[in-house]
Write a protein that holds these residues in place. Structure first.
Motif, short mmCIF file in Angstrom:
data_model
loop_
_atom_site.label_atom_id
_atom_site.label_comp_id
_atom_site.label_asym_id
_atom_site.label_seq_id
_atom_site.Cartn_x
_atom_site.Cartn_y
_atom_site.Cartn_z
N LYS A 1 0.84 -1.20 0.00
CA LYS A 1 0.00 0.00 0.00
C LYS A 1 0.88 1.26 0.00
CE LYS A 1 -4.05 -2.08 0.18
NZ LYS A 1 -3.62 -3.46 0.01
N ALA A 2 1.94 1.20 -0.81
CA ALA A 2 2.89 2.31 -0.89
C ALA A 2 3.49 2.36 -2.28
CB ALA A 2 3.98 2.16 0.16
N LEU A 3 3.97 3.55 -2.66
CA LEU A 3 4.57 3.74 -3.97
C LEU A 3 5.77 4.68 -3.83
CD1 LEU A 3 4.46 3.37 -7.08
CD2 LEU A 3 2.93 5.36 -7.16
N ALA A 4 6.93 4.21 -4.27
CA ALA A 4 8.14 5.03 -4.20
C ALA A 4 8.15 6.07 -5.31
CB ALA A 4 9.37 4.14 -4.31
N LEU A 5 8.60 7.29 -4.96
CA LEU A 5 8.77 8.38 -5.93
C LEU A 5 10.23 8.84 -5.86
CD1 LEU A 5 5.64 8.43 -5.06
CD2 LEU A 5 5.65 10.75 -5.94
N PRO A 6 11.16 8.03 -6.36
CA PRO A 6 12.58 8.32 -6.16
C PRO A 6 13.04 9.62 -6.81
CG PRO A 6 12.27 6.54 -7.75
CD PRO A 6 10.94 6.79 -7.11
N GLU A 7 12.37 10.07 -7.86
CA GLU A 7 12.78 11.31 -8.51
C GLU A 7 12.59 12.53 -7.59
OE1 GLU A 7 11.19 8.52 -11.74
OE2 GLU A 7 10.62 9.18 -9.71
N LEU A 8 11.70 12.39 -6.60
CA LEU A 8 11.44 13.50 -5.68
C LEU A 8 12.26 13.37 -4.39
CD1 LEU A 8 7.57 13.93 -6.05
CD2 LEU A 8 9.42 14.98 -7.36
N GLY A 9 13.13 12.37 -4.35
CA GLY A 9 13.95 12.17 -3.16
C GLY A 9 14.18 10.70 -2.94
N ALA A 10 15.37 10.35 -2.52
CA ALA A 10 15.73 8.93 -2.38
C ALA A 10 14.80 8.19 -1.45
CB ALA A 10 17.18 8.81 -1.90
N ASP A 11 14.28 8.88 -0.43
CA ASP A 11 13.43 8.23 0.56
C ASP A 11 11.95 8.57 0.39
OD1 ASP A 11 15.70 7.13 1.77
OD2 ASP A 11 16.00 8.95 2.98
N ARG A 12 11.62 9.20 -0.72
CA ARG A 12 10.22 9.65 -0.90
C ARG A 12 9.33 8.45 -1.23
NH1 ARG A 12 7.29 14.25 -2.57
NH2 ARG A 12 5.10 13.66 -2.37
N VAL A 13 8.37 8.18 -0.36
CA VAL A 13 7.42 7.10 -0.54
C VAL A 13 6.02 7.62 -0.24
CG1 VAL A 13 6.64 4.83 0.26
CG2 VAL A 13 9.09 5.31 0.05
N GLU A 14 5.10 7.34 -1.14
CA GLU A 14 3.70 7.72 -0.94
C GLU A 14 2.97 6.54 -0.32
OE1 GLU A 14 1.29 10.96 -1.19
OE2 GLU A 14 3.02 10.89 -2.52
N THR A 15 2.45 6.74 0.88
CA THR A 15 1.72 5.67 1.57
C THR A 15 0.23 5.90 1.42
OG1 THR A 15 3.51 5.45 3.18
CG2 THR A 15 1.37 4.52 3.78
N ALA A 16 -0.49 4.86 1.08
CA ALA A 16 -1.93 4.99 0.83
C ALA A 16 -2.68 5.33 2.10
CB ALA A 16 -2.47 3.70 0.23
N LYS A 17 -3.64 6.22 1.97
CA LYS A 17 -4.52 6.54 3.09
C LYS A 17 -5.58 5.45 3.25
CE LYS A 17 -4.12 11.58 3.01
NZ LYS A 17 -4.85 12.86 2.88
N PRO A 18 -6.13 5.31 4.46
CA PRO A 18 -7.18 4.31 4.68
C PRO A 18 -8.34 4.52 3.70
CG PRO A 18 -6.43 5.19 6.77
CD PRO A 18 -5.78 6.02 5.70
#
Length: 365
Positions: free
Chosen positions: A175-192
């Motif tokens: 339930k997460a998606l990495a966005l490496p172009e916006l930062g090495a640790d940038r991960v979008e976590t899904a809301k409930p």
């Protein structure tokens, strides 16, 4: 349960806005985090609640609706599979509208679908001017659903290349998606509230078979054609009314003709009449969606080219366009049905007599 399509272009959340509002006002049941309505209210929205004036929208397998709702509360996605015209898309739309308040977050599967449609793309003018940034990022419907905690619909998933399908594995698992172009640790976590409803056409199976890893992330539900003639008859009449209403068309004779049409479709779909006579099933899809289309076309012929009363002959003439789609042998199978089953019924009913006479004149062989 067939593909209960309608000519109305409004999404379910707009088409049934009044019903959703009434259900929300009456909804005191427990509600999962991120859901607009409780699971009980979602069920009432789809299967109807006469006390609140909520119409039934899905016909046939009520327990399937319960299982679908439960799946969407779990960590698993929901996969709806079935023959063409079996309400997969409509059910996913209704679930999205009731649970998330919108059914508009959709990925349409095709050979041209790529990973950007599941993850994100870029506004290249901004990307060149500013470099990778939130402003330049173009989120996919999946990413939008994750950010807002809503349902996203993935139509015809097996039409997509395997590598595109497999992009969903980590999204469903973590339930997460990495966005490496916006930062090495940038991960979008899904809301409930986030989840995925996918659909697949059984006739497309093998086009791009899903990997076992992806299959494990979904609960599979098979949506079957409507087995109950009374349910199907109610459905096709309701759908016809929705199609004719915007044009203000008044039609006579619908009840008897709808009964004939449903019996014909159920006979040919199952390969057996209600009396137990075996038939050769055509390869053509004899779904409720096709039945609605035939009845609608017959109604238009009756209104605009005849006296405004629909009869069996109108149905017979429009049925040819459904049956003669997939195989030349289907015409012979329909001819056999007309020569034996319709002929026998023609001696007992005027509507069947009209159908038989018109069908005999068709070029089916």
């Amino acid at each position: 349960m067939n593909e209960h399509t309608t000519s109305v272009s409004l999404a379910a959340e707009h088409r049934y806005a009044d019903e959703l509002e009434r259900l929300a006002g009456d909804d005191t049941a427990p509600r999962p985090s991120g859901w607009k309505l409780s699971p009980r209210a979602v069920r009432r929205f789809i299967l109807g609640d006469p006390k609140l004036g909520v119409s039934r929208k899905f016909y046939g397998d009520d327990p399937l609706v319960d299982r679908a709702i439960v799946s969407l509360m779990s960590r698993q996605g929901l996969m709806l599979v079935g023959e063409p015209g079996t309400a997969k898309s409509m059910l996913s739309e209704l679930l999205g509208a009731a649970i998330s308040g919108t059914s508009a977050l959709v990925v349409q599967g095709s050979a041209g679908t790529n990973e950007d449609h599941l993850r994100y793309g870029w506004n290249y003018a901004l990307l060149l001017a500013e470099g990778p940034s939130e402003r330049a990022l173009v989120p996919s419907p999946v990413l939008n659903a994750m950010r807002s905690g809503r349902i996203v619909r993935f139509e015809e998933i097996t039409r997509c290349p395997p590598e595109v399908q497999d992009a969903l594995i980590s999204i469903l698992s973590e339930k997460a998606l990495a966005l490496p172009e916006l930062g090495a640790d940038r991960v979008e976590t899904a809301k409930p509230g986030f989840n995925i409803i996918a659909t697949a056409n059984l006739r497309d199976r093998g086009v791009h078979e899903m990997s076992s890893a992806l299959k494990r992330r979904f609960n599979f539900e098979t949506v079957h054609p409507i087995a109950d003639p009374a349910f199907e008859r109610e459905l096709v009449i309701k759908q016809l009314s929705e199609r004719l209403e915007p044009e203000g068309i008044a039609l006579r004779g619908v009840e008897e003709v709808a009964d004939l049409l449903v019996k014909t479709f159920q006979d040919l779909r199952t390969g057996r009449t209600a009396e137990g006579t075996s038939l050769n099933k055509p390869d053509a899809v004899m779904s409720s969606a096709e039945a609605v289309s035939v009845l609608h076309a017959a109604a238009l012929e009756a209104v605009y080219l005849d006296d405004g009363k629909i009869n069996g002959a109108h149905v017979a003439r429009q049925l040819q366009g459904v049956v003669l789609k997939d195989s030349a042998d289907d015409g012979k199978k329909l001819r056999a049905y007309v020569d034996h089953i319709a002929r026998e019924r023609a001696g007992k009913s005027s509507v069947w007599k009209d159908f038989y006479k018109a069908a005999r004149a068709l070029k089916l062989d």
